[in-house]
Design an enzyme around this catalytic site. Sequence first.
Site, short mmCIF file in Angstrom:
data_model
loop_
_atom_site.label_atom_id
_atom_site.label_comp_id
_atom_site.label_asym_id
_atom_site.label_seq_id
_atom_site.Cartn_x
_atom_site.Cartn_y
_atom_site.Cartn_z
N THR A 33 0.84 -1.20 0.00
CA THR A 33 0.00 0.00 0.00
C THR A 33 0.87 1.25 0.00
OG1 THR A 33 -1.71 -1.21 1.22
CG2 THR A 33 -1.88 1.19 1.18
N ASP A 219 -4.69 -3.16 -7.27
CA ASP A 219 -4.24 -3.79 -6.04
C ASP A 219 -4.80 -5.21 -5.95
OD1 ASP A 219 -3.11 -4.10 -3.53
OD2 ASP A 219 -4.76 -3.12 -2.48
N GLN A 250 -0.77 -15.46 -2.09
CA GLN A 250 -1.93 -15.12 -1.27
C GLN A 250 -3.23 -15.19 -2.08
OE1 GLN A 250 -1.38 -12.06 1.96
NE2 GLN A 250 0.38 -11.47 0.72
#
Length: 732
Positions: A33, A219, A250
């Site tokens: 981020t 993202d 992930q």
Amino acid sequence: MNLEQELNPVQLEAVLHTEGPLLILAGAGSGKTRVITYRIAHLIRDKGVKPWNLLAVTFTNKAAREMQERVKSLLQVPSLSNLWISTFHSACVRILRKHIHHLGFNSHFVIYDTADRLALLKECEKDLNIDEKTLAPKLISSRISNAKSCLWTPEEYKQRATQFLDEKIAQVYKLYQQKLKQNNALDFDDLLMVTVQLFQEIPEVLHYYQELFKYILVDEYQDTNHAQYRWIYHLAQKHRNLCVVGDDDQSIYAFRMADIRNILDFEKDYPEARLIKLEQNYRSTQNILDAAWSVVVNNRNRKQKRLWTNKGSGHKILLYTAYNESDEARFVCEAISQLHQQESRDYSHFAILYRINAQSRSFEESLVRANIPYTLVGGLKFYDRKEIKDLLAYLRVIANSNDPLALKRILNVPARHIGEKTLEKIENFARQQGYFLFQAMKEMAKTDLLPSRALKTIHQFIQLIDDLKLYAETHTVSQVLQRLLEVTSYREWLKEEDPLDAENRIENIQELLAATLEFEQNASDKSLLAFLDQAALTSDVDTYQTQAGMVTLMTLHSAKGLEFPVVFMVGMEEGLLPYYHGSSNFYLSEAEREEERRLCYVGMTRAKERLILTLANSRRFYSSDGWQRQPSSFIEEIPSFLLEKVTLSGIEVQGTRNPEVQEYRRGHESLTPSYSSSLNSFQIGDEVRHAKFGRGVIRNIEGQGDNQKVIVYFYDFGRKVLLAKQARLEHV
């Protein structure tokens, strides 16, 4: 904003590489981020890119808000209303509000949630004479959702049908889409599918947004499905300044149709793409990172990377084998209590993560007995509560009186004694005359087709809605909601209907009022329709906050994106993690096992300081007798030198008073297996070097003499079984 001082060298490289496609592989806790927000700020401040020429998309409103706040702080500006930082679905709504008329919808379309979808599907089944017991609406809903994620129309779904069941679902799907359009409504999956359709069928709309978005950032790219992939692909084709950030390790949402190939094949889609890996972790200790990596590296379908940290080795991973699920829960509570006292930890430092929601019961019971406060993530969502859905339905009708599902929900809320027969007559009249339901009510109110008592009630209801619609034209959302509560006496009705729970429900209503005030304070578009969009697109993740003084209980899927100082991963058993879907299914495909392994990795990397794994020797499920359990195969993938006995790592768990459990614990005092080896001076856990495979760790030694084998986990090549006499291993 000093980029050189505030970013590590690799982060800086990712921020400064602005032109052309870029894949940033951002490991857990590596500051993705930070990179995204600094990149946006750099483009605006240093490269002179106009804010409206940037598009940044993510998956949750919470993540989007965090990005917006960080960018504003970096640029030191009070607002960025012309910068597109949002979720995929919010960006689609914004596009569709402006252009959906090209596809025959009105720009005031409503967004149906899961409950609305099920209600409409039941209506479709009724019209098609399909028994709900034969074909459950929830099953149809799931299949249609999956189809839309793949961008399959009802016709394309029918072409792919291989069973009679699929053909029936295709019929329902077709009628469902027709009814959605009649109601001027889209469901959640339509937002992406219809936007892609808009881009494909109306070239001038696609060209407008391709010109507008000169720089695109995505993202959590590993979580995108096919519809999202196509949406991004269309937008990025002109300028190709596409930066995607994600971590293939992930990718855990295949059940939501996320396609890991999107991130693995990015460089095939964009051959000129640059690849940058963020491997420095700022969250966890090295032992936790090494243990997590030793699991996920066994996946074949992944990009090579390995996390490291400057935080030091930290505690070893604690592994505890319990007698049964009750003993497991007692151990966790005892460990929490002792760490709470010995290390002065707040209860909010602890998280208990499990694979399926059914596992929470034993932990909840033990936490209550131990007087440890906790919060359970995954209960009934705020916007799914009855009183909230009632009031939102009123607001939907005020915004669009042609919404039949919302209208039918509020027709007798509070009770107006408009019976089913009366409603059936109105619906038949609407079908015959081609009217919307509210329009049909108005027309029938002018006739004598209904009993006088029903006519009076319907007159009053029509007047109520018309008055509220007029009021809404000149007042804010919070004022409209307050007025609605007053004229319907909704709070008073709740007290009469459900006096025991009325206080809790009224508190929820106050929270909804607070949400409208917050919306008015922060939103650039303060209209009622914009508030309804926000409510429809809010997920449970958006509303989650760590509760001070409370232990958090949640599934591994829900924990993604979060972090805790102390994490208990419970139920580390074959069949639970990895999870076998259904009691009779004891086989996982390679893709399914790899996803379960990634889920294990995600859980492990939530831990900042301590990671504690637990399993039970036997476990009861759904009132069955205790099943004998086997340790998860993922535990075997963790080098033994990273695991520790239950009595070490600073946790001294007191013995239970249960004699049966005490006897079991005496027989399982050490959780680190001991092995005998005749492989000269090598032992389990030794770090070694091989001429071909490089460095690794000895996992196990099997057999004797000429047939003796050594199992080594090599850092760059994964697990290898070598013949001991030919291995030629060297100590590192």
